[in-house]
Design a protein around this motif. Structure first.
Motif, PDB file in Angstrom:
ATOM      1  N   GLN A 258       0.801  -1.223   0.000  1.00 19.73           N
ATOM      2  CA  GLN A 258       0.000   0.000   0.000  1.00 19.73           C
ATOM      3  C   GLN A 258       0.839   1.281   0.000  1.00 19.73           C
ATOM      4  N   PRO A 259       1.958   1.341   0.749  1.00 22.66           N
ATOM      5  CA  PRO A 259       2.746   2.578   0.695  1.00 22.66           C
ATOM      6  C   PRO A 259       3.196   2.953  -0.714  1.00 22.66           C
ATOM      7  N   TYR A 260       3.403   1.954  -1.589  1.00 26.68           N
ATOM      8  CA  TYR A 260       3.832   2.244  -2.952  1.00 26.68           C
ATOM      9  C   TYR A 260       2.659   2.641  -3.836  1.00 26.68           C
ATOM     10  N   ARG A 261       1.481   2.116  -3.527  1.00 24.11           N
ATOM     11  CA  ARG A 261       0.299   2.462  -4.321  1.00 24.11           C
ATOM     12  C   ARG A 261      -0.289   3.810  -3.891  1.00 24.11           C
ATOM     13  N   GLN A 262      -0.124   4.147  -2.621  1.00 25.14           N
ATOM     14  CA  GLN A 262      -0.633   5.423  -2.104  1.00 25.14           C
ATOM     15  C   GLN A 262       0.535   6.174  -1.463  1.00 25.14           C
ATOM     16  N   ARG A 263       1.432   6.630  -2.315  1.00 16.69           N
ATOM     17  CA  ARG A 263       2.649   7.270  -1.825  1.00 16.69           C
ATOM     18  C   ARG A 263       2.347   8.531  -1.024  1.00 16.69           C
ATOM     19  N   TYR A 264       1.267   9.224  -1.366  1.00 21.60           N
ATOM     20  CA  TYR A 264       0.908  10.433  -0.627  1.00 21.60           C
ATOM     21  C   TYR A 264       0.625  10.108   0.835  1.00 21.60           C
ATOM     22  N   ALA A 265      -0.046   8.970   1.096  1.00 26.90           N
ATOM     23  CA  ALA A 265      -0.315   8.581   2.478  1.00 26.90           C
ATOM     24  C   ALA A 265       0.968   8.165   3.181  1.00 26.90           C
ATOM     25  N   ASP A 266       1.840   7.483   2.464  1.00 31.56           N
ATOM     26  CA  ASP A 266       3.140   7.093   3.016  1.00 31.56           C
ATOM     27  C   ASP A 266       3.939   8.322   3.420  1.00 31.56           C
ATOM     28  N   LEU A 267       3.952   9.336   2.563  1.00 34.50           N
ATOM     29  CA  LEU A 267       4.671  10.576   2.861  1.00 34.50           C
ATOM     30  C   LEU A 267       4.054  11.307   4.048  1.00 34.50           C
ATOM     31  N   ALA A 268       2.725  11.261   4.139  1.00 35.94           N
ATOM     32  CA  ALA A 268       2.043  12.007   5.192  1.00 35.94           C
ATOM     33  C   ALA A 268       2.367  11.485   6.580  1.00 35.94           C
ATOM     34  N   VAL A 269       2.622  10.176   6.699  1.00 37.14           N
ATOM     35  CA  VAL A 269       2.792   9.591   8.034  1.00 37.14           C
ATOM     36  C   VAL A 269       4.223   9.160   8.332  1.00 37.14           C
ATOM     37  N   HIS A 270       5.103   9.190   7.342  1.00 41.11           N
ATOM     38  CA  HIS A 270       6.483   8.734   7.538  1.00 41.11           C
ATOM     39  C   HIS A 270       7.462   9.829   7.128  1.00 41.11           C
ATOM     40  N   PRO A 271       7.927  10.648   8.060  1.00 42.60           N
ATOM     41  CA  PRO A 271       8.891  11.701   7.723  1.00 42.60           C
ATOM     42  C   PRO A 271      10.155  11.162   7.074  1.00 42.60           C
ATOM     43  N   GLU A 272      10.560   9.930   7.423  1.00 40.78           N
ATOM     44  CA  GLU A 272      11.786   9.389   6.846  1.00 40.78           C
ATOM     45  C   GLU A 272      11.638   9.132   5.348  1.00 40.78           C
ATOM     46  N   ILE A 273      10.404   8.915   4.873  1.00 36.70           N
ATOM     47  CA  ILE A 273      10.199   8.757   3.438  1.00 36.70           C
ATOM     48  C   ILE A 273      10.314  10.103   2.745  1.00 36.70           C
ATOM     49  N   ARG A 274       9.839  11.160   3.395  1.00 38.27           N
ATOM     50  CA  ARG A 274      10.018  12.487   2.817  1.00 38.27           C
ATOM     51  C   ARG A 274      11.505  12.809   2.679  1.00 38.27           C
ATOM     52  N   ALA A 275      12.322  12.305   3.605  1.00 37.93           N
ATOM     53  CA  ALA A 275      13.768  12.526   3.520  1.00 37.93           C
ATOM     54  C   ALA A 275      14.342  11.876   2.264  1.00 37.93           C
ATOM     55  N   LEU A 276      13.805  10.720   1.862  1.00 37.62           N
ATOM     56  CA  LEU A 276      14.270  10.074   0.635  1.00 37.62           C
ATOM     57  C   LEU A 276      13.963  10.937  -0.587  1.00 37.62           C
ATOM     58  N   PHE A 277      12.805  11.565  -0.609  1.00 36.69           N
ATOM     59  CA  PHE A 277      12.451  12.439  -1.722  1.00 36.69           C
ATOM     60  C   PHE A 277      13.395  13.643  -1.764  1.00 36.69           C
ATOM     61  N   ARG A 278      13.694  14.206  -0.595  1.00 33.88           N
ATOM     62  CA  ARG A 278      14.652  15.318  -0.571  1.00 33.88           C
ATOM     63  C   ARG A 278      16.017  14.852  -1.061  1.00 33.88           C
ATOM     64  N   GLY A 279      16.408  13.642  -0.647  1.00 32.24           N
ATOM     65  CA  GLY A 279      17.701  13.118  -1.079  1.00 32.24           C
ATOM     66  C   GLY A 279      17.757  12.930  -2.584  1.00 32.24           C
ATOM     67  N   ARG A 280      16.673  12.449  -3.159  1.00 29.27           N
ATOM     68  CA  ARG A 280      16.647  12.293  -4.619  1.00 29.27           C
ATOM     69  C   ARG A 280      16.788  13.644  -5.308  1.00 29.27           C
ATOM     70  N   SER A 281      16.101  14.654  -4.791  1.00 32.43           N
ATOM     71  CA  SER A 281      16.199  15.982  -5.381  1.00 32.43           C
ATOM     72  C   SER A 281      17.627  16.519  -5.274  1.00 32.43           C
ATOM     73  N   ARG A 282      18.267  16.307  -4.125  1.00 33.76           N
ATOM     74  CA  ARG A 282      19.666  16.722  -3.970  1.00 33.76           C
ATOM     75  C   ARG A 282      20.561  16.001  -4.977  1.00 33.76           C
TER      76      ARG A 282
END
Length: 404
Positions: A164-188
């Motif tokens: 489910q976290p992969y199918r609903q990435r927005y929900a994964d991002l909303a509840v897991h700050p460490e996943i948001r860090a991965l997105f920032r890392g990709r942007s960097r």
């Protein structure tokens, strides 16, 4: 409201009932703008250690925790920078405003204003003197349980289905700050790659995604149809052909970071839509390009590691990377001169090392599968595999002095 609620569960129906009550009170459940003065991390930093009272701040974010205590309530507000505690008092807010708190839920987005203070436990907190609902959450987010282990916060997933976290990435991002860090890392990482290529004299270009002739790899394309021209077109599977044409046209160094598409299988490491960097340099050979790749990979890793949330997850990548020759490494792993062996021997060896259905494979595929099984899968550090046999790589130039 006129929406059909028969198929909703108890929690979803209860949230829509609260929405109705908010509207009846004249409260817009989805606000317009909110003047925020501090992100959560900035508000925390605005009250120095040893200070009990601080300035007034305005923060906005999602409610991620809630504790009511009669005439008082505590909550935690989270935004992209972190989270901060909120403190609500009935005598501060007034009866009407305090009653609205009963209509809020974990997951709602609110804006708050009030002075900072430090609780008896030392936690920096906003003493809320006014608040505003910015977005009502109608579906509960899968917040997981948190616990402190050896001084560190351990967060357990609230998703029952691991897919489910992969199918609903927005929900994964909303509840897991460490996943948001991965997105920032990709942007960097992307920014670092672009900066290094630009500094190396490469020109960033955009080439066609819809192509009349797909090329650059032996993959199955997605096919579409151009109505005005009445002709088939293909989503590109690689950027190669048009980038090489730019080299022909007189640009010495070009690159593209773009989307590519392959209409094949899906697994954890293969997606039908993916991002790829391709760069081409005139007057260079594979030694030059290996050096360029080393610098790009090491520089990208360093950029990602600059995010404190990712620093301990990025290995130290220091050029030069290991280099191995294809034939020598395979011979060493198997213990014989592999290229001189018969097809029957290769099939037996492939079967012994777990290759599926080796009897259906051509000799080049047998060699490739055997190499993957006994060499490639055992490589742990960044490694360049050099000097492939002509049978596996028919398009590149033969190596000088070693035409095989």
């Amino acid at each position: 409201m006129s929406d059909d609620r028969e198929d909703l569960n108890f929690v979803q129906r209860a949230r829509r009932e609260k929405l109705d009550q908010l509207v009846a009170r004249g409260i817009a459940p989805y606000g317009y703008r909110f003047e925020r003065t501090h992100a959560a991390s900035q508000a925390l930093a605005a009250l120095p250690d040893g200070t009990e009272e601080g300035e007034a701040v305005s923060c906005a974010g999602r409610i991620v925790a809630w504790r009511g205590h009669g005439k008082t309530a505590f909550a935690h507000l989270a935004d992209a920078s972190g989270r901060i505690q909120l403190y609500f008092r009935k005598d501060q807010l007034g009866d009407d405003a305090f009653a609205v708190l009963e209509l809020l839920d974990v997951g709602d987005i609110i804006g708050v204003h009030g002075p900072l203070f430090r609780t008896r436990t030392g936690e920096v907190t906003v003493r809320v003197d006014r608040f505003e609902l910015l977005a009502k959450s109608l579906r509960p987010l899968p917040f997981g349980k948190e616990e402190t282990v050896a001084g560190a916060v351990a967060r357990h997933s609230g998703f029952a289905d691991p897919e489910q976290p992969y199918r609903q990435r927005y929900a994964d991002l909303a509840v897991h700050p460490e996943i948001r860090a991965l997105f920032r890392g990709r942007s960097r990482m992307i920014s670092a790659l672009r900066a290094m290529l630009d500094a190396g004299g490469f020109l960033e270009v955009e080439t066609p995604v819809l192509q009349p002739l797909y090329g650059g790899a032996s993959a199955r394309p997605f096919v579409t149809h151009h109505r005005a021209l009445d002709m088939p077109l293909y989503l590109r599977i690689a950027d190669e052909l048009y980038l090489k044409r730019l080299i022909v046209g007189g640009f010495d160094r070009v690159y593209e970071i773009g989307h590519d598409f392959r209409n094949e299988g899906i697994d954890r490491t293969h997606n039908p839509e993916f991002t790829m960097l391709e760069f081409y340099q005139a007057y260079a050979d594979y030694e030059d390009m290996m050096g360029a790749v080393e610098a790009l990979v090491a520089g990208a890793a360093q950029a990602v590691a600059a995010d404190s949330a990712l620093a301990d997850r990025v290995p130290a990548l220091t050029p030069p990377f290991k280099r191995v020759r294809w034939v020598e490494s395979l011979d060493s792993a198997v213990g014989v001169d592999v290229l001189s062996q018969t097809d029957a021997w290769l099939r037996d060896a492939a079967a012994d090392h777990g290759v599926t259905a080796p009897e259906t494979l051509s000799r080049p595929r047998l060699l490739d599968e055997l190499f993957q099984a006994v060499v490639e899968r055992r490589l742990e550090e960044p490694t360049f595999v050099m000097d492939y046999p002509v049978a596996l790589s028919p398009l590149p130039k033969p190596k000088r002095g070693e035409p095989a």
